[in-house]
Design a protein around this motif. Structure first.
Motif, mmCIF file in Angstrom:
data_model
loop_
_atom_site.group_PDB
_atom_site.id
_atom_site.type_symbol
_atom_site.label_atom_id
_atom_site.label_comp_id
_atom_site.label_asym_id
_atom_site.label_seq_id
_atom_site.Cartn_x
_atom_site.Cartn_y
_atom_site.Cartn_z
ATOM 1 N N TYR A 1 98.389 72.263 34.785
ATOM 2 C CA TYR A 1 98.342 72.776 33.416
ATOM 3 C C TYR A 1 98.267 71.587 32.459
ATOM 4 O O TYR A 1 98.616 70.465 32.817
ATOM 5 N N SER B 1 89.355 67.154 21.029
ATOM 6 C CA SER B 1 90.179 67.808 22.044
ATOM 7 C C SER B 1 90.972 66.846 22.918
ATOM 8 O O SER B 1 91.699 67.281 23.799
ATOM 9 N N ARG C 1 93.265 73.778 19.862
ATOM 10 C CA ARG C 1 94.379 74.369 20.619
ATOM 11 C C ARG C 1 93.875 75.446 21.566
ATOM 12 O O ARG C 1 94.263 75.499 22.729
ATOM 13 N N ALA C 2 92.995 76.304 21.077
ATOM 14 C CA ALA C 2 92.481 77.407 21.899
ATOM 15 C C ALA C 2 91.686 76.871 23.088
ATOM 16 O O ALA C 2 91.856 77.340 24.218
ATOM 17 N N GLY C 3 90.825 75.889 22.852
ATOM 18 C CA GLY C 3 90.028 75.314 23.938
ATOM 19 C C GLY C 3 90.901 74.649 24.989
ATOM 20 O O GLY C 3 90.670 74.809 26.195
ATOM 21 N N SER C 4 91.911 73.906 24.539
ATOM 22 C CA SER C 4 92.812 73.235 25.479
ATOM 23 C C SER C 4 93.657 74.242 26.244
ATOM 24 O O SER C 4 93.907 74.074 27.440
ATOM 25 N N ALA C 5 94.103 75.303 25.562
ATOM 26 C CA ALA C 5 94.900 76.331 26.231
ATOM 27 C C ALA C 5 94.060 77.054 27.283
ATOM 28 O O ALA C 5 94.541 77.333 28.396
ATOM 29 N N LEU C 6 92.806 77.326 26.970
ATOM 30 C CA LEU C 6 91.920 77.971 27.941
ATOM 31 C C LEU C 6 91.684 77.051 29.143
ATOM 32 O O LEU C 6 91.724 77.488 30.291
ATOM 33 N N PHE C 7 91.482 75.761 28.878
ATOM 34 C CA PHE C 7 91.324 74.800 29.965
ATOM 35 C C PHE C 7 92.588 74.757 30.815
ATOM 36 O O PHE C 7 92.525 74.713 32.047
ATOM 37 N N SER C 8 93.748 74.779 30.186
ATOM 38 C CA SER C 8 95.018 74.763 30.898
ATOM 39 C C SER C 8 95.131 75.985 31.813
ATOM 40 O O SER C 8 95.536 75.872 32.976
ATOM 41 N N PHE C 9 94.753 77.129 31.305
ATOM 42 C CA PHE C 9 94.775 78.350 32.119
ATOM 43 C C PHE C 9 93.849 78.199 33.325
ATOM 44 O O PHE C 9 94.206 78.555 34.448
ATOM 45 N N ARG C 10 92.675 77.635 33.092
ATOM 46 C CA ARG C 10 91.724 77.416 34.202
ATOM 47 C C ARG C 10 92.302 76.472 35.254
ATOM 48 O O ARG C 10 92.144 76.682 36.450
#
Length: 150
Positions: free
Chosen positions: A113, A140, A95-104
Protein backbone atom coordinates in the motif's frame (compact mmCIF):
# COMPACT_ATOMS: atom_id res chain seq x y z
CA UNK A 1 32.77 13.30 -14.19
CA UNK A 2 35.93 15.18 -13.28
CA UNK A 3 33.98 16.99 -10.57
CA UNK A 4 33.33 13.71 -8.69
CA UNK A 5 36.17 11.35 -9.60
CA UNK A 6 35.30 8.82 -6.86
CA UNK A 7 31.57 8.69 -7.64
CA UNK A 8 30.22 5.14 -7.90
CA UNK A 9 26.60 4.03 -8.25
CA UNK A 10 25.10 0.68 -7.31
CA UNK A 11 21.62 -0.06 -8.64
CA UNK A 12 19.87 -2.91 -6.81
CA UNK A 13 16.61 -4.27 -8.18
CA UNK A 14 14.88 -7.39 -9.42
CA UNK A 15 16.35 -9.17 -12.45
CA UNK A 16 13.93 -7.82 -15.08
CA UNK A 17 14.59 -4.23 -14.00
CA UNK A 18 18.36 -4.76 -13.88
CA UNK A 19 18.30 -6.28 -17.37
CA UNK A 20 16.37 -3.26 -18.65
CA UNK A 21 18.81 -0.86 -16.95
CA UNK A 22 21.81 -2.61 -18.44
CA UNK A 23 20.26 -2.50 -21.91
CA UNK A 24 19.69 1.26 -21.61
CA UNK A 25 23.00 2.23 -20.03
CA UNK A 26 25.27 -0.30 -21.67
CA UNK A 27 28.74 -0.47 -20.18
CA UNK A 28 29.39 2.19 -17.56
CA UNK A 29 32.49 1.94 -15.42
CA UNK A 30 30.94 3.78 -12.47
CA UNK A 31 27.59 1.98 -12.39
CA UNK A 32 27.22 -1.52 -10.99
CA UNK A 33 23.92 -3.33 -11.48
CA UNK A 34 23.10 -5.80 -8.71
CA UNK A 35 20.23 -8.26 -8.95
CA UNK A 36 18.56 -8.54 -5.59
CA UNK A 37 15.59 -7.95 -3.35
CA UNK A 38 15.62 -4.92 -1.05
CA UNK A 39 14.57 -7.17 1.83
CA UNK A 40 17.44 -9.64 1.51
CA UNK A 41 20.34 -8.50 -0.72
CA UNK A 42 23.85 -8.28 0.65
CA UNK A 43 25.89 -5.19 -0.18
CA UNK A 44 28.96 -4.38 1.88
CA UNK A 45 30.33 -0.98 2.72
CA UNK A 46 29.01 2.39 3.72
CA UNK A 47 27.43 4.83 1.33
CA UNK A 48 27.08 8.59 1.25
CA UNK A 49 23.61 8.45 -0.32
CA UNK A 50 20.93 5.75 -0.52
CA UNK A 51 17.73 6.16 -2.52
CA UNK A 52 14.65 3.98 -2.17
CA UNK A 53 12.81 4.87 -5.35
CA UNK A 54 9.14 3.93 -5.90
CA UNK A 55 9.33 0.67 -4.02
CA UNK A 56 7.90 0.81 -0.51
CA UNK A 57 4.34 0.54 -1.83
CA UNK A 58 5.00 -3.13 -2.70
CA UNK A 59 5.55 -4.07 0.94
CA UNK A 60 3.65 -4.60 4.19
CA UNK A 61 4.30 -2.28 7.13
CA UNK A 62 6.84 -4.69 8.67
CA UNK A 63 8.62 -5.13 5.33
CA UNK A 64 8.75 -1.34 4.83
CA UNK A 65 10.36 -1.03 8.29
CA UNK A 66 12.89 -3.76 7.42
CA UNK A 67 13.81 -2.20 4.03
CA UNK A 68 14.25 1.29 5.47
CA UNK A 69 16.33 0.00 8.40
CA UNK A 70 18.56 -2.08 6.09
CA UNK A 71 19.12 0.91 3.82
CA UNK A 72 19.97 3.19 6.74
CA UNK A 73 22.47 0.69 8.14
CA UNK A 74 24.43 1.03 4.87
CA UNK A 75 24.66 4.83 5.25
CA UNK A 76 27.81 6.34 6.67
CA UNK A 77 27.26 8.53 9.73
CA UNK A 78 25.74 11.78 8.43
CA UNK A 79 24.87 10.14 5.07
CA UNK A 80 21.69 11.03 3.20
CA UNK A 81 18.68 8.87 2.42
CA UNK A 82 15.89 9.76 0.00
CA UNK A 83 12.64 7.79 -0.09
CA UNK A 84 10.60 8.57 -3.20
CA UNK A 85 6.94 7.60 -3.17
CA UNK A 86 3.43 8.57 -4.22
CA UNK A 87 1.69 11.31 -2.22
CA UNK A 88 -1.47 10.81 -0.22
CA UNK A 89 -1.89 14.53 0.44
CA UNK A 90 -2.13 17.64 -1.70
CA UNK A 91 -4.67 18.32 -4.42
CA UNK A 92 -7.80 16.11 -4.50
CA UNK A 93 -6.88 14.60 -7.89
CA UNK A 94 -3.41 13.68 -6.57
CA UNK A 95 -4.87 12.10 -3.43
CA UNK A 96 -7.43 10.17 -5.47
CA UNK A 97 -4.84 8.88 -7.95
CA UNK A 98 -2.46 7.80 -5.18
CA UNK A 99 -5.28 6.16 -3.21
CA UNK A 100 -6.37 4.23 -6.31
CA UNK A 101 -2.76 3.14 -6.91
CA UNK A 102 -2.53 2.07 -3.26
CA UNK A 103 -5.67 -0.04 -3.66
CA UNK A 104 -4.17 -1.65 -6.77
CA UNK A 105 -0.94 -2.46 -4.90
CA UNK A 106 -2.92 -4.15 -2.14
CA UNK A 107 -5.03 -6.07 -4.67
CA UNK A 108 -1.91 -7.20 -6.57
CA UNK A 109 0.33 -8.03 -3.59
CA UNK A 110 -2.20 -8.72 -0.78
CA UNK A 111 0.01 -6.61 1.52
CA UNK A 112 1.42 -3.52 -0.22
CA UNK A 113 0.00 0.00 0.00
CA UNK A 114 1.05 3.64 -0.32
CA UNK A 115 2.08 4.83 3.12
CA UNK A 116 1.24 8.26 4.44
CA UNK A 117 3.93 10.90 4.76
CA UNK A 118 3.77 10.56 8.53
CA UNK A 119 4.30 6.78 8.29
CA UNK A 120 7.36 7.18 6.05
CA UNK A 121 8.82 9.91 8.29
CA UNK A 122 8.23 7.59 11.28
CA UNK A 123 10.03 4.68 9.62
CA UNK A 124 12.96 6.95 8.84
CA UNK A 125 13.11 8.28 12.43
CA UNK A 126 12.99 4.69 13.80
CA UNK A 127 15.99 3.87 11.58
CA UNK A 128 18.04 6.76 12.98
CA UNK A 129 17.32 9.44 10.37
CA UNK A 130 16.95 13.08 11.36
CA UNK A 131 16.37 16.44 9.66
CA UNK A 132 13.71 14.89 7.43
CA UNK A 133 12.26 17.17 4.78
CA UNK A 134 9.89 16.68 1.87
CA UNK A 135 10.67 17.56 -1.70
CA UNK A 136 7.82 17.60 -4.24
CA UNK A 137 8.97 15.69 -7.34
CA UNK A 138 5.80 15.96 -9.42
CA UNK A 139 2.10 16.23 -8.81
CA UNK A 140 1.90 12.67 -7.51
CA UNK A 141 5.40 12.01 -6.13
CA UNK A 142 7.38 13.22 -3.15
CA UNK A 143 10.86 12.52 -1.78
CA UNK A 144 11.42 12.29 1.96
CA UNK A 145 15.05 13.27 2.51
CA UNK A 146 17.03 13.03 5.74
CA UNK A 147 20.42 12.17 7.13
CA UNK A 148 21.64 9.40 9.39
CA UNK A 149 22.46 10.56 12.89
CA UNK A 150 26.11 11.27 13.51
Amino acid sequence: SDEYPNLRVWVVDLKAVIDCGRSRVGTAERIEFVTGDARTFKLDGEFDVVTLNDMLHYFSTDEKRQVVARACRRLRSGGTIAVCEFRLDGEPAVRAGSALFSFRMFADTHKGYVGSGEEIRGLLREAGVEDISELALSGSKVAFVGRRRV
